[in-house]
Structure formats: C-alpha cells, structure tokens
Design a protein around this motif. Structure first.
Motif, PDB file in Angstrom:
ATOM      1  N   SER A 359       0.877  -5.064   5.371  1.00  0.00           N
ATOM      2  CA  SER A 359       1.432  -4.593   6.643  1.00  0.00           C
ATOM      3  C   SER A 359       1.795  -3.114   6.591  1.00  0.00           C
ATOM      4  O   SER A 359       1.889  -2.451   7.631  1.00  0.00           O
ATOM      5  CB  SER A 359       2.662  -5.417   7.023  1.00  0.00           C
ATOM      6  OG  SER A 359       3.722  -5.203   6.093  1.00  0.00           O
ATOM      7  N   GLN A 360       2.033  -2.590   5.390  1.00  0.00           N
ATOM      8  CA  GLN A 360       2.337  -1.169   5.226  1.00  0.00           C
ATOM      9  C   GLN A 360       1.085  -0.296   5.194  1.00  0.00           C
ATOM     10  O   GLN A 360       1.181   0.916   5.009  1.00  0.00           O
ATOM     11  CB  GLN A 360       3.142  -0.958   3.939  1.00  0.00           C
ATOM     12  CG  GLN A 360       4.539  -1.553   3.987  1.00  0.00           C
ATOM     13  CD  GLN A 360       5.262  -1.454   2.647  1.00  0.00           C
ATOM     14  OE1 GLN A 360       4.655  -1.097   1.621  1.00  0.00           O
ATOM     15  NE2 GLN A 360       6.553  -1.752   2.645  1.00  0.00           N
ATOM     16  N   GLY A 361      -0.067  -0.939   5.380  1.00  0.00           N
ATOM     17  CA  GLY A 361      -1.320  -0.198   5.406  1.00  0.00           C
ATOM     18  C   GLY A 361      -2.039  -0.129   4.073  1.00  0.00           C
ATOM     19  O   GLY A 361      -3.055   0.577   3.948  1.00  0.00           O
ATOM     20  N   LYS A 362      -1.536  -0.839   3.074  1.00  0.00           N
ATOM     21  CA  LYS A 362      -2.209  -0.861   1.771  1.00  0.00           C
ATOM     22  C   LYS A 362      -3.478  -1.695   1.853  1.00  0.00           C
ATOM     23  O   LYS A 362      -3.559  -2.669   2.605  1.00  0.00           O
ATOM     24  CB  LYS A 362      -1.301  -1.458   0.700  1.00  0.00           C
ATOM     25  CG  LYS A 362       0.086  -0.832   0.615  1.00  0.00           C
ATOM     26  CD  LYS A 362       0.053   0.574   0.086  1.00  0.00           C
ATOM     27  CE  LYS A 362       1.473   1.106  -0.113  1.00  0.00           C
ATOM     28  NZ  LYS A 362       1.468   2.523  -0.562  1.00  0.00           N
ATOM     29  N   GLY A 363      -4.473  -1.339   1.060  1.00  0.00           N
ATOM     30  CA  GLY A 363      -5.684  -2.136   0.952  1.00  0.00           C
ATOM     31  C   GLY A 363      -5.451  -3.369   0.102  1.00  0.00           C
ATOM     32  O   GLY A 363      -4.422  -3.491  -0.578  1.00  0.00           O
ATOM     33  N   HIS A 364      -6.428  -4.278   0.117  1.00  0.00           N
ATOM     34  CA  HIS A 364      -6.292  -5.532  -0.637  1.00  0.00           C
ATOM     35  C   HIS A 364      -6.068  -5.265  -2.116  1.00  0.00           C
ATOM     36  O   HIS A 364      -5.152  -5.821  -2.727  1.00  0.00           O
ATOM     37  CB  HIS A 364      -7.547  -6.384  -0.428  1.00  0.00           C
ATOM     38  CG  HIS A 364      -7.672  -7.530  -1.385  1.00  0.00           C
ATOM     39  ND1 HIS A 364      -6.825  -8.625  -1.357  1.00  0.00           N
ATOM     40  CD2 HIS A 364      -8.538  -7.753  -2.428  1.00  0.00           C
ATOM     41  CE1 HIS A 364      -7.160  -9.473  -2.321  1.00  0.00           C
ATOM     42  NE2 HIS A 364      -8.188  -8.965  -2.979  1.00  0.00           N
ATOM     43  N   ARG A 365      -6.880  -4.395  -2.698  1.00  0.00           N
ATOM     44  CA  ARG A 365      -6.778  -4.135  -4.139  1.00  0.00           C
ATOM     45  C   ARG A 365      -5.465  -3.440  -4.481  1.00  0.00           C
ATOM     46  O   ARG A 365      -4.857  -3.708  -5.515  1.00  0.00           O
ATOM     47  CB  ARG A 365      -7.968  -3.291  -4.594  1.00  0.00           C
ATOM     48  CG  ARG A 365      -8.246  -3.353  -6.090  1.00  0.00           C
ATOM     49  CD  ARG A 365      -8.638  -4.749  -6.510  1.00  0.00           C
ATOM     50  NE  ARG A 365      -9.133  -4.786  -7.889  1.00  0.00           N
ATOM     51  CZ  ARG A 365      -9.392  -5.896  -8.546  1.00  0.00           C
ATOM     52  NH1 ARG A 365      -9.203  -7.063  -7.956  1.00  0.00           N
ATOM     53  NH2 ARG A 365      -9.854  -5.846  -9.782  1.00  0.00           N
ATOM     54  N   CYS A 366      -5.031  -2.543  -3.606  1.00  0.00           N
ATOM     55  CA  CYS A 366      -3.774  -1.837  -3.834  1.00  0.00           C
ATOM     56  C   CYS A 366      -2.597  -2.814  -3.760  1.00  0.00           C
ATOM     57  O   CYS A 366      -1.674  -2.753  -4.587  1.00  0.00           O
ATOM     58  CB  CYS A 366      -3.607  -0.725  -2.808  1.00  0.00           C
ATOM     59  SG  CYS A 366      -2.096   0.245  -3.008  1.00  0.00           S
ATOM     60  N   ALA A 367      -2.635  -3.720  -2.776  1.00  0.00           N
ATOM     61  CA  ALA A 367      -1.571  -4.725  -2.647  1.00  0.00           C
ATOM     62  C   ALA A 367      -1.545  -5.638  -3.866  1.00  0.00           C
ATOM     63  O   ALA A 367      -0.466  -6.031  -4.337  1.00  0.00           O
ATOM     64  CB  ALA A 367      -1.779  -5.537  -1.371  1.00  0.00           C
TER      65      ALA A 367
END
Length: 395
Positions: A359-367
């Motif tokens: 929800s903060q705009g992070k990508g899948h891999r970053c999350a």
C-alpha cells in the motif's frame, strides 16, 4: 599476545610467528606439508610458547583449511578465521605490490594485531562451530541438487518441444510417475503412435498410493498420432538420459532430506515453531548462521544474510531506492526468500506487514525484502531467548 599467521595451500601451508608486544619475529615464514608430519612439525614449532598466549589466524577460503583447523582445535589452540578480502585490503593499505605465501603469513599476523575502532577483523572458532558443518554441507547439497535438477528439467522440456510438443497439455502436473515412465520408455510422439496399446498400458501401471491420472493410454496414442513433433533418434536418446538424471537427483534429494530431518529433530530449534519453516529451511538457516552468540546484534545477522538495503549518500544527495547488498551467505538469502511466501501466507501479522508495504507503493519483491528482515528479527529473538514462536507478541 603472540600471533601466528598461516597461509593455506592445497599441498603446503606456510606459517610465521610474530610477537607484536616486542616487535620480534619469533619464526620466519616457514612451509609445512598438508599431512600428519607437517601438522606435527607445526605443533613442535609452537610448543615453546604458552598456548594461552597464542592466537592463530588463517583465511576462510575454499576447503583446504578444514583439516588443519580441526587438528588445531583438537589441540585446544585459539583459532581466528578472516575473510580473504580483509588480508587483500590490508596488503593494499600497506602499499605492497608483491604477493606470495611468505608475505601473506605476515599480513595475516598484521590483521590479527590490528584493532581499528575496536572492531575485530576476524572471528574466533570453537569446536562447537563444527556441529553445524554436517548440517551446512547437507543443506547446500540439497540446494545444489535442486539447481542441477532445474537445468536437466529445462533441457527435457526443450527436447519435448521437438519430439512431442502436445505432451505436457495431457497432464495436470509434470514429472509424475506415469509422465516419467512414458518419456523414458518412448521419448517421442512417433514412438508412441507406432507402439502396441498393451505396451503403452504398462507405463500407466503404478504401485502405491497417490492420485490416479485421468489420461488413458488410448487418448495418449490418439494425440501422438496427430502430433506435429518429429521423430529424432538423438532427441529420444537425450530424453531418456535426462529422465534418468532427474530420477537419480530425486533419489539423492530424498536421501539428503531424511538426514536433514534427523539433524533438525536432534537440534529441536525454536524457529521450527514458526509456521512456514520446515525441517530443511530451518536447518539451512541455523547451519548458515552458525552460533548466534557470534552476532553482537541483529544488524550483523541482516548484513550476513545480505538482505540489508544499500545506502548511498554524498554531500546533500541521498539515494532513496537502492537494492539489497547481497553480501554474506547466498544460501541463507536463498532460503529466506524461498520461505517468506509461506510465512506470509500462514501468519496474519506478516500478511498485514506485507500488505502495508504494498500500500506504500513498494513492489512485490521489495515488500518481500521487508518481510524477510522482519522474519530475521523474529528468528534472532527466538534463538537468543530460546522461546517458542508466539504470533500474539508480534507487532
């Protein structure tokens, strides 16, 4: 303190002894063989000095140092291992343009004696470290065999695209018993189309429990007759060999996993109570980390796993989006990223944390990376306190 630097080689090692309190070179760099006589010569050379005053250093490189390391630990010597990049940096810092085994022993002694900002550039090894050796070798063999299997599986699919491209569409999942029986018996649509139906039915005979496939020998034969694949003796032989390799690797993985589970049951680590962590993944994490007491704080664990975000700052500029460092143990990092999906799926707190990062705009891999670091915080706490996992305590 008397420092002993040992430069490791395949057939011969080289050692030197320096007393930095007096600045005296007690023993000039000397070679000894990598065998019992050589080891005894080293012990004889060390005998004039009190064992509690000796600190022996060597590089943690390859596998050639293991026999000597174990031998010295059995003799109750204090051993320090260091990253080869540390000695290389020390050599360059001193402005040395030369590198040889004798000079390296002195450089290792210099690293042992140095203490920049009260930070040790090496780690002390105890006999307890070797209890993780067997587990580490088994889990790394598992990883390596899985990589080999993926290579052979990709080659198998390439060959199938040539001889029977419609084959995979007939099965809900690949590499089952019937799937492999057909491939190693026939290898191509042309061979299946021209075989007797009774011979084909034998490939569908399975022993033991398991779901039965809906595919019938008659449907397989009809599909093979209409296939656009071409008959290739070379590809058929290639398929049969690839199937044999994959089946052998599966047997080896199964054998290794049984041993890993035995070690896991013996250790009975609290991290196994985390939903999503299996005997294999738990053992892999423990063996790669080693003694948790070797880490002063959590940040060192995160750095060792190579999942710490890079930082770049210069004057008024600060980079906001940087990849992880990918330093340390690649096997530990690989295991963490493999298990983070089931950990997120089986734990509500990790699910919420993952969704928050998305929800903060992070990508899948970053999350996932944020969740991996959160998981390491949990693992570190459980190992330090020897507590069972309790999801209600997570925040």
């Amino acid at each position: 303190m008397i420092h002993v630097g040992i430069d490791i080689g395949k057939l011969n090692h080289c050692f030197g002894i320096i007393n930095y309190d007096t600045g005296e070179d007690l023993v000039q760099p000397t070679f000894f063989e990598n065998n019992q006589d050589g080891f005894n010569f080293l012990i004889h050379s060390l005998s004039p000095y009190p064992i509690d005053k000796l600190l022996i250093g060597m590089e943690d490189t390859g596998h050639y140092h293991f026999a000597l390391l174990r031998f010295l630990l059995d003799k109750n010597f204090t051993i320090a291992l260091m990253n080869p990049s540390i000695t290389d940096f020390e050599r360059k810092r001193q402005g040395s343009a030369s590198k040889n085994d004798k000079l390296d022993t002195i450089t290792i002694c210099d690293v042992l004696a140095s203490n920049p900002h009260k930070k040790k550039l090496y780690r002390l090894i105890t006999p307890n470290n070797f209890k993780y050796y067997e587990m580490k070798q088994l889990t790394r063999q598992h990883h390596n065999l899985k990589e080999q299997k993926n290579v052979y599986s990709n080659r198998l699919q390439r060959a199938l695209d040539l001889t029977f491209p419609e084959f995979n569409s007939l099965f809900k999942s690949k590499y089952g018993t019937v799937y492999m029986n057909i491939l190693k018996t026939f290898g191509s649509a042309d061979n299946i189309a021209h075989t007797d139906i009774r011979t084909l039915r034998k490939c569908f005979e399975t022993i033991g429990k398991g779901n039965r496939i809906s595919l019938s020998p008659e449907k397989l034969k009809d599909t093979a007759k209409a296939s656009v694949g071409f008959a290739s003796m070379a590809e058929v032989l290639n398929i049969k060999h690839l199937v044999a390799h994959i089946e052998l690797i599966n047997e080896q993985i199964s054998e290794i996993d049984k041993k890993i589970e035995e070690f896991s049951v013996q250790v009975n680590s609290p991290i196994l109570t985390i939903p999503g962590i299996s005997h294999f993944s738990g053992t892999s994490i423990l063996s790669e980390l080693g003694e948790i007491c070797n880490y002063d704080n959590l940040s060192k664990v995160i750095k060792f796993a190579g999942v710490a975000p890079r930082e770049y700052e210069s004057s008024q500029y600060r980079a906001e989006h940087m990849a992880i460092t990918k330093k340390g143990s690649k096997y530990l990092r690989k295991t963490l990223y493999q298990i983070i999906t089931p950990v997120i799926r089986h734990n509500e707190v990790f699910q919420k944390y993952y969704n928050k990062k998305i929800s903060q705009g992070k990508g899948h891999r970053c999350a996932q990376g944020h969740c991996v670091r959160k998981l390491l915080r949990v693992i570190y706490h459980l190992l330090i306190t020897n507590q069972q996992f309790d999801p209600t305590l997570l925040r």
